[in-house]
Design a protein around this motif. Structure first.
Motif, PDB file in Angstrom:
ATOM      1  N   ALA A   1      -4.259  72.454  56.751  1.00 50.98           N
ATOM      2  CA  ALA A   1      -3.013  73.210  56.924  1.00 50.98           C
ATOM      3  C   ALA A   1      -2.520  73.815  55.614  1.00 50.98           C
ATOM      4  CB  ALA A   1      -1.944  72.305  57.526  1.00 50.98           C
ATOM      5  N   HIS A   2      -3.418  74.469  54.889  1.00 50.57           N
ATOM      6  CA  HIS A   2      -2.999  75.231  53.710  1.00 50.57           C
ATOM      7  C   HIS A   2      -3.988  76.365  53.491  1.00 50.57           C
ATOM      8  CE1 HIS A   2      -6.149  73.354  51.208  1.00 50.57           C
ATOM      9  NE2 HIS A   2      -5.742  72.174  51.631  1.00 50.57           N
ATOM     10  N   GLY A   3      -3.623  77.315  52.645  1.00 53.46           N
ATOM     11  CA  GLY A   3      -4.534  78.393  52.330  1.00 53.46           C
ATOM     12  C   GLY A   3      -5.741  77.881  51.566  1.00 53.46           C
ATOM     13  N   THR A   4      -6.773  78.701  51.486  1.00 52.81           N
ATOM     14  CA  THR A   4      -8.001  78.312  50.794  1.00 52.81           C
ATOM     15  C   THR A   4      -7.949  78.660  49.317  1.00 52.81           C
ATOM     16  OG1 THR A   4      -9.271  78.591  52.832  1.00 52.81           O
ATOM     17  CG2 THR A   4     -10.519  78.651  50.782  1.00 52.81           C
TER      18      THR A   4
ATOM     19  N   GLN B   1      -9.835  87.940  55.047  1.00 52.66           N
ATOM     20  CA  GLN B   1     -11.129  88.119  55.709  1.00 52.66           C
ATOM     21  C   GLN B   1     -12.146  87.072  55.266  1.00 52.66           C
ATOM     22  OE1 GLN B   1     -10.802  92.534  54.604  1.00 52.66           O
ATOM     23  NE2 GLN B   1     -12.206  92.596  56.351  1.00 52.66           N
ATOM     24  N   LEU B   2     -11.920  86.450  54.121  1.00 54.93           N
ATOM     25  CA  LEU B   2     -12.848  85.447  53.607  1.00 54.93           C
ATOM     26  C   LEU B   2     -12.446  84.030  53.990  1.00 54.93           C
ATOM     27  CD1 LEU B   2     -13.431  86.753  49.953  1.00 54.93           C
ATOM     28  CD2 LEU B   2     -14.738  87.294  52.020  1.00 54.93           C
ATOM     29  N   ASP B   3     -11.187  83.841  54.366  1.00 54.17           N
ATOM     30  CA  ASP B   3     -10.667  82.492  54.564  1.00 54.17           C
ATOM     31  C   ASP B   3     -11.504  81.671  55.550  1.00 54.17           C
ATOM     32  OD1 ASP B   3      -8.222  80.570  54.266  1.00 54.17           O
ATOM     33  OD2 ASP B   3      -8.515  80.793  56.426  1.00 54.17           O
ATOM     34  N   SER B   4     -11.941  82.291  56.627  1.00 55.11           N
ATOM     35  CA  SER B   4     -12.680  81.530  57.647  1.00 55.11           C
ATOM     36  C   SER B   4     -14.049  81.077  57.152  1.00 55.11           C
ATOM     37  CB  SER B   4     -12.829  82.352  58.928  1.00 55.11           C
ATOM     38  OG  SER B   4     -13.547  83.543  58.673  1.00 55.11           O
ATOM     39  N   PHE B   5     -14.580  81.721  56.094  1.00 58.35           N
ATOM     40  CA  PHE B   5     -15.842  81.247  55.518  1.00 58.35           C
ATOM     41  C   PHE B   5     -15.721  79.766  55.155  1.00 58.35           C
ATOM     42  CE2 PHE B   5     -17.898  85.362  53.668  1.00 58.35           C
ATOM     43  CZ  PHE B   5     -17.447  86.101  54.754  1.00 58.35           C
ATOM     44  N   ALA B   6     -14.575  79.401  54.574  1.00 58.77           N
ATOM     45  CA  ALA B   6     -14.377  78.027  54.109  1.00 58.77           C
ATOM     46  C   ALA B   6     -14.110  77.068  55.256  1.00 58.77           C
ATOM     47  CB  ALA B   6     -13.209  77.981  53.124  1.00 58.77           C
ATOM     48  N   ARG B   7     -13.547  77.563  56.341  1.00 55.45           N
ATOM     49  CA  ARG B   7     -13.155  76.691  57.447  1.00 55.45           C
ATOM     50  C   ARG B   7     -14.272  76.447  58.461  1.00 55.45           C
ATOM     51  NH1 ARG B   7      -7.417  76.317  57.095  1.00 55.45           N
ATOM     52  NH2 ARG B   7      -6.620  77.943  55.710  1.00 55.45           N
ATOM     53  N   ARG B   8     -15.249  77.351  58.493  1.00 54.75           N
ATOM     54  CA  ARG B   8     -16.245  77.274  59.554  1.00 54.75           C
ATOM     55  C   ARG B   8     -16.925  75.907  59.655  1.00 54.75           C
ATOM     56  NH1 ARG B   8     -21.657  81.098  60.441  1.00 54.75           N
ATOM     57  NH2 ARG B   8     -22.543  79.828  62.107  1.00 54.75           N
ATOM     58  N   PRO B   9     -17.395  75.294  58.541  1.00 61.64           N
ATOM     59  CA  PRO B   9     -18.058  73.991  58.700  1.00 61.64           C
ATOM     60  C   PRO B   9     -17.127  72.934  59.284  1.00 61.64           C
ATOM     61  CG  PRO B   9     -18.554  74.957  56.553  1.00 61.64           C
ATOM     62  CD  PRO B   9     -17.462  75.783  57.145  1.00 61.64           C
ATOM     63  N   LEU B  10     -15.840  73.012  58.989  1.00 56.64           N
ATOM     64  CA  LEU B  10     -14.883  72.080  59.572  1.00 56.64           C
ATOM     65  C   LEU B  10     -14.617  72.423  61.033  1.00 56.64           C
ATOM     66  CD1 LEU B  10     -12.494  71.925  56.511  1.00 56.64           C
ATOM     67  CD2 LEU B  10     -13.691  69.948  57.463  1.00 56.64           C
ATOM     68  N   TRP B  11     -14.431  73.715  61.315  1.00 58.31           N
ATOM     69  CA  TRP B  11     -14.190  74.128  62.701  1.00 58.31           C
ATOM     70  C   TRP B  11     -15.314  73.664  63.622  1.00 58.31           C
ATOM     71  CZ3 TRP B  11     -12.507  79.955  61.833  1.00 58.31           C
ATOM     72  CH2 TRP B  11     -11.194  79.977  61.348  1.00 58.31           C
ATOM     73  N   GLU B  12     -16.544  73.691  63.122  1.00 60.90           N
ATOM     74  CA  GLU B  12     -17.681  73.301  63.955  1.00 60.90           C
ATOM     75  C   GLU B  12     -17.605  71.835  64.390  1.00 60.90           C
ATOM     76  OE1 GLU B  12     -20.932  74.438  61.476  1.00 60.90           O
ATOM     77  OE2 GLU B  12     -21.008  76.490  62.270  1.00 60.90           O
TER      78      GLU B  12
ATOM     79  N   GLN C   1     -19.391  72.418  51.907  1.00 57.56           N
ATOM     80  CA  GLN C   1     -20.059  73.595  52.478  1.00 57.56           C
ATOM     81  C   GLN C   1     -19.108  74.794  52.516  1.00 57.56           C
ATOM     82  OE1 GLN C   1     -21.305  71.460  56.098  1.00 57.56           O
ATOM     83  NE2 GLN C   1     -23.424  72.086  55.658  1.00 57.56           N
ATOM     84  N   GLY C   2     -17.843  74.554  52.856  1.00 58.71           N
ATOM     85  CA  GLY C   2     -16.863  75.638  52.844  1.00 58.71           C
ATOM     86  C   GLY C   2     -16.623  76.169  51.453  1.00 58.71           C
ATOM     87  N   HIS C   3     -16.559  75.274  50.487  1.00 58.84           N
ATOM     88  CA  HIS C   3     -16.394  75.666  49.087  1.00 58.84           C
ATOM     89  C   HIS C   3     -17.561  76.537  48.626  1.00 58.84           C
ATOM     90  CE1 HIS C   3     -15.022  74.990  44.873  1.00 58.84           C
ATOM     91  NE2 HIS C   3     -16.314  75.127  44.625  1.00 58.84           N
ATOM     92  N   ILE C   4     -18.758  76.125  48.968  1.00 53.14           N
ATOM     93  CA  ILE C   4     -19.951  76.889  48.588  1.00 53.14           C
ATOM     94  C   ILE C   4     -19.940  78.264  49.255  1.00 53.14           C
ATOM     95  CG2 ILE C   4     -22.475  76.970  48.785  1.00 53.14           C
ATOM     96  CD1 ILE C   4     -22.423  73.869  48.605  1.00 53.14           C
ATOM     97  N   ALA C   5     -19.504  78.322  50.521  1.00 52.30           N
ATOM     98  CA  ALA C   5     -19.490  79.601  51.246  1.00 52.30           C
ATOM     99  C   ALA C   5     -18.578  80.614  50.550  1.00 52.30           C
ATOM    100  CB  ALA C   5     -19.044  79.380  52.686  1.00 52.30           C
ATOM    101  N   ILE C   6     -17.427  80.157  50.059  1.00 53.15           N
ATOM    102  CA  ILE C   6     -16.540  81.063  49.317  1.00 53.15           C
ATOM    103  C   ILE C   6     -17.190  81.456  48.000  1.00 53.15           C
ATOM    104  CG2 ILE C   6     -14.339  81.224  48.088  1.00 53.15           C
ATOM    105  CD1 ILE C   6     -13.983  81.473  51.073  1.00 53.15           C
ATOM    106  N   ASP C   7     -17.719  80.494  47.273  1.00 57.38           N
ATOM    107  CA  ASP C   7     -18.287  80.775  45.956  1.00 57.38           C
ATOM    108  C   ASP C   7     -19.427  81.784  46.038  1.00 57.38           C
ATOM    109  OD1 ASP C   7     -18.246  79.476  43.015  1.00 57.38           O
ATOM    110  OD2 ASP C   7     -20.307  79.984  43.570  1.00 57.38           O
ATOM    111  N   ARG C   8     -20.219  81.721  47.106  1.00 61.69           N
ATOM    112  CA  ARG C   8     -21.398  82.580  47.223  1.00 61.69           C
ATOM    113  C   ARG C   8     -21.120  83.888  47.968  1.00 61.69           C
ATOM    114  NH1 ARG C   8     -25.479  80.472  50.384  1.00 61.69           N
ATOM    115  NH2 ARG C   8     -27.019  81.703  49.254  1.00 61.69           N
TER     116      ARG C   8
END
Length: 595
Positions: free
Chosen positions: A462-465, A445-456, A427-434
């Motif tokens: 522990a690395h960049g996206t 500013q985009l990094d948290s798009f990928a982390r949000r499904p995990l954060w939830e 889901q995080g991968h898709i959020a970045i792609d879209r």
């Protein structure tokens, strides 16, 4: 010296002989490279650490090694905790540690050809507050004790053809000259190896996995240049390619040439140049202006020829990955990490345009995959067992492009937890792609798009996206990144621009159990958004290979996310299928069936 304990003891004896109480050992070379030639692998030789990023500090009675979150597990497996304390980055640093542990009056050595000027200034100030002194050495003490130390590569440089580069070297040098005019400068120092390779349309084989040659360069305001490279690396073809506008010198003459620039204004990139360069210019009476290497941004923004080459390379590499993933599924009961990575490399090398791998493959099964940058060895190698995950992160250096792809696949029946966490990573991968974003948006500013499904779910990684990727150059290329701003993630504050290529690689790692990562490369492109009030950007996917459907919990995906997976897999079949044999194509179609 047969053991790393012996080597540490020998270093301490050498430091005493040189009148030093400590020494700092970075993992880099005189070009501030991420990946370095064997001659510059001082940290690995001293400690046994095999990661690609780290540093160490040694005192007479204690020593510490510094690594970031990618290597938390690996450093403990490879470096003896009886001799070294493990220090996390960015929470700690050699300067912090030395300030805490060095005695008043201590003389701490450093090699000015292996550190940036700002590091020297900051560390000197921190030690002075403790009453200790930072001392430049002319002879690196590790080199003095390293028996059988490899020599720098003597391999000839090769010409990178303009049909692949998209621009002539003369055109690139003139662009630098125009920039110098705007800055009121006479010359620019190019010390980064990929900057030199790009500017002069050269490639080399002096650094494993990165097609660059050891050299320094000065580009002048009239568009001419001085290139400093070992004479035996220069061929007649190279001389003809460079033409009269480039003067060739032995690499060892670089420092002396800097000494001739007194009275000149010289642009030096403080991030990509070592302290010794600035010190030589200052000693000559030159005026230094600290500016980013003027080739960095043009190199990151790919031209049409480079983009076309990358698309072609990614398509061929996707076929390689498809064949490999099918083979893994057929042989998983008899595989281990090294057998798998050896097979993948063999398939890649069937392509005559492959020049090297783009990095040492991360072939990791089960608990080993919980270390994001794990490197399998004969000692750590494990066989595949049913009920876990296999992560393979790999890439190729093709003459028309650089690839980097990660897939995680189930071996046997995965647990529900594995499937749910894989789905969150997806889901995080898709959020970045879209993602759609206005021009001027930073990767941070985009990094948290990928982390949000995990954060939830209270999870993270522990690395960049995402990192920038070169064009038949470094697989990790700046200045752009998709990563949190600050700390260990430099580059997250760089505005993304059309033509930049980045990775999209969120992950999840459960210590002692398994690791997950899904990585494609994406191209920043302009997007036509109806009603938009400002120019908009987004991503074009460049990497095409199947994603393991067995690991997807379809019910967790929204309708749009399911649509993305099905559309992506349909495109994989369209692009990759025609280049496969009948059996491989049939397998691919089965793997890419709609969810």
């Amino acid at each position: 010296m047969s053991t790393h304990t012996d080597r540490l003891a020998a270093l301490r004896q050498q430091l005493a002989a040189q009148g030093l109480d400590g020494f700092v050992i970075p993992l880099t070379d005189e070009h501030m490279s991420e990946y370095v030639g064997s001659y510059a692998q001082r940290l690995g030789w001293l400690t046994g650490f095999e990661g690609s990023a780290g540093s160490a500090a040694v005192l007479t009675d204690k020593a510490a090694i510094f690594t970031d979150g990618r290597y938390t597990l690996q450093v403990r497996q490879q470096v003896d905790g009886a001799n070294w304390s493990y220090e996390p980055v960015p929470e700690s640093s050699p300067a912090d540690w030395l300030k805490a542990h060095a005695q008043a009056g201590a003389r701490i050595g450093y090699d000015p050809w292996l550190h940036r000027g700002d590091w020297v200034k900051n560390t000197r100030e921190m030690l002075a507050a403790k009453g200790a002194e930072l001392v430049a050495v002319t002879d690196n003490p590790i080199d003095a004790i390293w028996e059988g130390k490899p020599e720098p590569s003597k391999a000839a440089l090769i010409v990178h053809p303009e049909r692949l580069a998209g621009r002539s070297s003369a055109d690139k040098r003139q662009a630098v000259a125009d920039w110098l005019g705007e800055q009121g400068a006479d010359a620019a120092v190019l010390a980064a190896l990929d900057s030199i390779a790009w500017t002069f349309n050269l490639r080399g084989s002096d650094v494993a996995r990165t097609p660059v040659g050891l050299a320094f360069a000065l580009v002048h305001s009239d568009g001419t240049a001085d290139l400093f490279v070992e004479g035996e690396k220069v061929t007649a073809e190279l001389r003809q390619h460079l033409g009269n506008g480039v003067r060739l010198h032995e690499r060892a003459e670089f420092t002396a040439k800097l000494g001739e620039l007194g009275g000149k204004t010289v642009a030096v990139d403080p991030e990509r140049s070592v302290a010794a360069i600035s010190e030589a210019l200052e000693g000559a009476g030159a005026t230094i202006i600290a500016l980013r290497d003027p080739t960095v941004l043009p190199r990151a923004i790919k031209n049409e020829a480079e983009i076309a080459g990358q698309r072609a390379a990614q398509t061929r590499d996707g076929a390689v990955m498809t064949r490999f993933l099918k083979w893994v599924g057929e042989h998983e009961g008899e595989l281990d990490e090294l057998k798998a990575s050896d097979r993948l490399e063999a398939i890649r090398r069937e392509d005559p345009s492959l020049r090297d791998l783009s990095f040492d493959s991360i072939s990791a099964f089960g608990a080993n995959a919980a270390s994001p940058h794990y490197h399998s060895t004969e000692k750590s190698n494990v066989p595949f067992q049913p009920g876990s995950l296999y992560l393979i992160d790999s890439g190729g250096q093709y003459e028309d492009g650089t690839t980097d792809i990660t897939r995680t696949v189930a071996v046997g029946e995965p647990s529900q937890e594995m499937r749910e966490r894989f789905t969150r990573v997806l889901q995080g991968h898709i959020a970045i792609d879209r993602a759609l974003f206005p021009k001027g948006t930073r990767g941070g500013q985009l990094d948290s798009f990928a982390r949000r499904p995990l954060w939830e779910a209270g999870l993270d990684y522990a690395h960049g996206t995402g990192h920038g990727v070169g064009s038949f150059l470094s697989v990790h290329e700046g200045p752009q990144r998709i990563a949190p701003v600050g700390g260990a993630y430099a580059g997250g504050d760089e505005p993304l621009q059309a033509g930049m290529i980045l990775s999209n690689e969120p992950g999840y790692y459960k210590e002692g159990a398994y690791g997950i990562r899904i990585e494609n490369l994406v191209l920043v492109v302009e997007k036509d958004v109806p009603g938009a009030e400002k120019p908009m950007l987004g991503f074009e996917t460049m990497t095409f290979a199947p994603i393991d459907r067995r690991l997807i919990v379809t019910d967790m995906l929204s309708a749009d996310e399911r649509g993305w997976v099905d559309a992506y897999h349909a495109e994989v079949v369209r692009r990759i299928g025609p280049g496969l044999g009948a059996e491989d194509r049939a397998w691919l179609q089965e793997q890419c069936a709609p969810l």
